[in-house]
Write a protein that holds these residues in place. Sequence first.
Motif, PDB file in Angstrom:
ATOM      1  N   THR A 106       2.350 -32.123  61.994  1.00 29.77           N
ATOM      2  CA  THR A 106       1.939 -31.115  61.020  1.00 29.77           C
ATOM      3  C   THR A 106       0.873 -31.727  60.125  1.00 29.77           C
ATOM      4  O   THR A 106       0.899 -32.921  59.823  1.00 29.77           O
ATOM      5  CB  THR A 106       3.119 -30.614  60.166  1.00 29.77           C
ATOM      6  OG1 THR A 106       3.737 -31.709  59.515  1.00 29.77           O
ATOM      7  CG2 THR A 106       4.127 -29.875  61.018  1.00 29.77           C
ATOM      8  N   ALA A 107      -0.059 -30.899  59.725  1.00 28.31           N
ATOM      9  CA  ALA A 107      -1.156 -31.346  58.866  1.00 28.31           C
ATOM     10  C   ALA A 107      -1.541 -30.214  57.926  1.00 28.31           C
ATOM     11  O   ALA A 107      -1.501 -29.041  58.310  1.00 28.31           O
ATOM     12  CB  ALA A 107      -2.357 -31.756  59.714  1.00 28.31           C
ATOM     13  N   SER A 108      -1.909 -30.574  56.712  1.00 32.18           N
ATOM     14  CA  SER A 108      -2.315 -29.590  55.709  1.00 32.18           C
ATOM     15  C   SER A 108      -3.721 -29.889  55.232  1.00 32.18           C
ATOM     16  O   SER A 108      -4.168 -31.037  55.268  1.00 32.18           O
ATOM     17  CB  SER A 108      -1.368 -29.634  54.511  1.00 32.18           C
ATOM     18  OG  SER A 108      -0.074 -29.279  54.891  1.00 32.18           O
ATOM     19  N   ALA A 119      -7.855 -30.307  57.999  1.00 34.04           N
ATOM     20  CA  ALA A 119      -6.529 -30.837  58.309  1.00 34.04           C
ATOM     21  C   ALA A 119      -6.574 -31.649  59.609  1.00 34.04           C
ATOM     22  O   ALA A 119      -5.981 -32.734  59.698  1.00 34.04           O
ATOM     23  CB  ALA A 119      -5.528 -29.704  58.417  1.00 34.04           C
ATOM     24  N   ALA A 124      -5.796 -35.624  59.980  1.00 24.97           N
ATOM     25  CA  ALA A 124      -4.737 -36.060  60.891  1.00 24.97           C
ATOM     26  C   ALA A 124      -5.264 -37.099  61.880  1.00 24.97           C
ATOM     27  O   ALA A 124      -4.592 -38.094  62.166  1.00 24.97           O
ATOM     28  CB  ALA A 124      -4.154 -34.864  61.631  1.00 24.97           C
ATOM     29  N   GLU A 181       8.074 -23.343  60.810  1.00 28.75           N
ATOM     30  CA  GLU A 181       7.833 -24.607  61.512  1.00 28.75           C
ATOM     31  C   GLU A 181       8.661 -24.680  62.793  1.00 28.75           C
ATOM     32  O   GLU A 181       8.168 -25.137  63.834  1.00 28.75           O
ATOM     33  CB  GLU A 181       8.132 -25.799  60.606  1.00 28.75           C
ATOM     34  CG  GLU A 181       7.685 -27.106  61.208  1.00 28.75           C
ATOM     35  CD  GLU A 181       7.696 -28.266  60.241  1.00 28.75           C
ATOM     36  OE1 GLU A 181       7.481 -29.397  60.710  1.00 28.75           O
ATOM     37  OE2 GLU A 181       7.902 -28.069  59.035  1.00 28.75           O
ATOM     38  N   PRO A 203      -0.662 -21.964  63.036  1.00 33.33           N
ATOM     39  CA  PRO A 203      -0.470 -21.936  61.587  1.00 33.33           C
ATOM     40  C   PRO A 203       1.018 -21.873  61.245  1.00 33.33           C
ATOM     41  O   PRO A 203       1.796 -21.221  61.941  1.00 33.33           O
ATOM     42  CB  PRO A 203      -1.197 -20.664  61.152  1.00 33.33           C
ATOM     43  CG  PRO A 203      -1.227 -19.810  62.365  1.00 33.33           C
ATOM     44  CD  PRO A 203      -1.222 -20.718  63.552  1.00 33.33           C
ATOM     45  N   ALA A 225       3.760 -21.845  54.789  1.00 34.06           N
ATOM     46  CA  ALA A 225       4.082 -22.884  53.811  1.00 34.06           C
ATOM     47  C   ALA A 225       3.611 -22.432  52.437  1.00 34.06           C
ATOM     48  O   ALA A 225       2.671 -21.641  52.327  1.00 34.06           O
ATOM     49  CB  ALA A 225       3.412 -24.198  54.188  1.00 34.06           C
ATOM     50  N   GLU A 227      -0.918 -25.226  50.082  1.00 33.94           N
ATOM     51  CA  GLU A 227      -2.011 -25.509  51.002  1.00 33.94           C
ATOM     52  C   GLU A 227      -1.713 -25.026  52.423  1.00 33.94           C
ATOM     53  O   GLU A 227      -0.567 -25.013  52.857  1.00 33.94           O
ATOM     54  CB  GLU A 227      -2.267 -27.018  51.019  1.00 33.94           C
ATOM     55  CG  GLU A 227      -3.659 -27.384  51.410  1.00 33.94           C
ATOM     56  CD  GLU A 227      -3.970 -28.838  51.082  1.00 33.94           C
ATOM     57  OE1 GLU A 227      -5.152 -29.116  50.860  1.00 33.94           O
ATOM     58  OE2 GLU A 227      -3.064 -29.668  51.041  1.00 33.94           O
ATOM     59  N   SER A 228      -2.738 -24.645  53.140  1.00 34.38           N
ATOM     60  CA  SER A 228      -2.590 -24.203  54.526  1.00 34.38           C
ATOM     61  C   SER A 228      -2.070 -25.355  55.377  1.00 34.38           C
ATOM     62  O   SER A 228      -2.513 -26.492  55.235  1.00 34.38           O
ATOM     63  CB  SER A 228      -3.927 -23.723  55.075  1.00 34.38           C
ATOM     64  OG  SER A 228      -4.390 -22.612  54.337  1.00 34.38           O
ATOM     65  N   THR A 229      -1.141 -25.032  56.278  1.00 38.07           N
ATOM     66  CA  THR A 229      -0.512 -26.050  57.115  1.00 38.07           C
ATOM     67  C   THR A 229      -0.540 -25.590  58.562  1.00 38.07           C
ATOM     68  O   THR A 229      -0.379 -24.407  58.855  1.00 38.07           O
ATOM     69  CB  THR A 229       0.951 -26.283  56.663  1.00 38.07           C
ATOM     70  OG1 THR A 229       0.952 -26.663  55.290  1.00 38.07           O
ATOM     71  CG2 THR A 229       1.613 -27.381  57.472  1.00 38.07           C
ATOM     72  N   TRP A 230      -0.728 -26.536  59.471  1.00 36.70           N
ATOM     73  CA  TRP A 230      -0.784 -26.256  60.905  1.00 36.70           C
ATOM     74  C   TRP A 230       0.077 -27.241  61.662  1.00 36.70           C
ATOM     75  O   TRP A 230       0.220 -28.399  61.259  1.00 36.70           O
ATOM     76  CB  TRP A 230      -2.214 -26.384  61.435  1.00 36.70           C
ATOM     77  CG  TRP A 230      -3.118 -25.322  60.964  1.00 36.70           C
ATOM     78  CD1 TRP A 230      -3.367 -24.108  61.556  1.00 36.70           C
ATOM     79  CD2 TRP A 230      -3.891 -25.331  59.768  1.00 36.70           C
ATOM     80  NE1 TRP A 230      -4.252 -23.391  60.802  1.00 36.70           N
ATOM     81  CE2 TRP A 230      -4.590 -24.110  59.696  1.00 36.70           C
ATOM     82  CE3 TRP A 230      -4.065 -26.249  58.738  1.00 36.70           C
ATOM     83  CZ2 TRP A 230      -5.439 -23.781  58.671  1.00 36.70           C
ATOM     84  CZ3 TRP A 230      -4.912 -25.929  57.700  1.00 36.70           C
ATOM     85  CH2 TRP A 230      -5.585 -24.719  57.668  1.00 36.70           C
TER      86      TRP A 230
END
Length: 101
Positions: free
Chosen positions: A9-11, A18, A22, A55, A84, A87, A90-93
């Motif tokens: 996961t990365a934001s 992101a 990462a 998630e 996506p 969260a 911040e946007s998280t993927w």
Amino acid sequence: MGSVDFYITASGPTLEAAFKQAREDAAGEHGHGGYTGTIAEKHEVTLIHTVPLTEDDAMKHAYGLIDICDPRVDDKWGPAGALPIRADGESTWLLFGWASY
């Protein structure tokens, strides 16, 4: 050399930011020499779909895409996949795929 699947996961403010962070984090932790089996080996990312998932649901979807050899993420030299994640803030993927090892 072989390949191994990865899920991380990365934001960030954007998917590209992101993804870049990462990759940099993975290279810093696992080295810059290649064949790390991490996202550090990826040079681009493909957004699989735009609807945010939990998630857990994102992980299930990513595992499924890997299991069926989805062509968007089934190449250790090709792009990473991105889903996506819902969260706060911040946007998280979820970033995932195959990486050379």
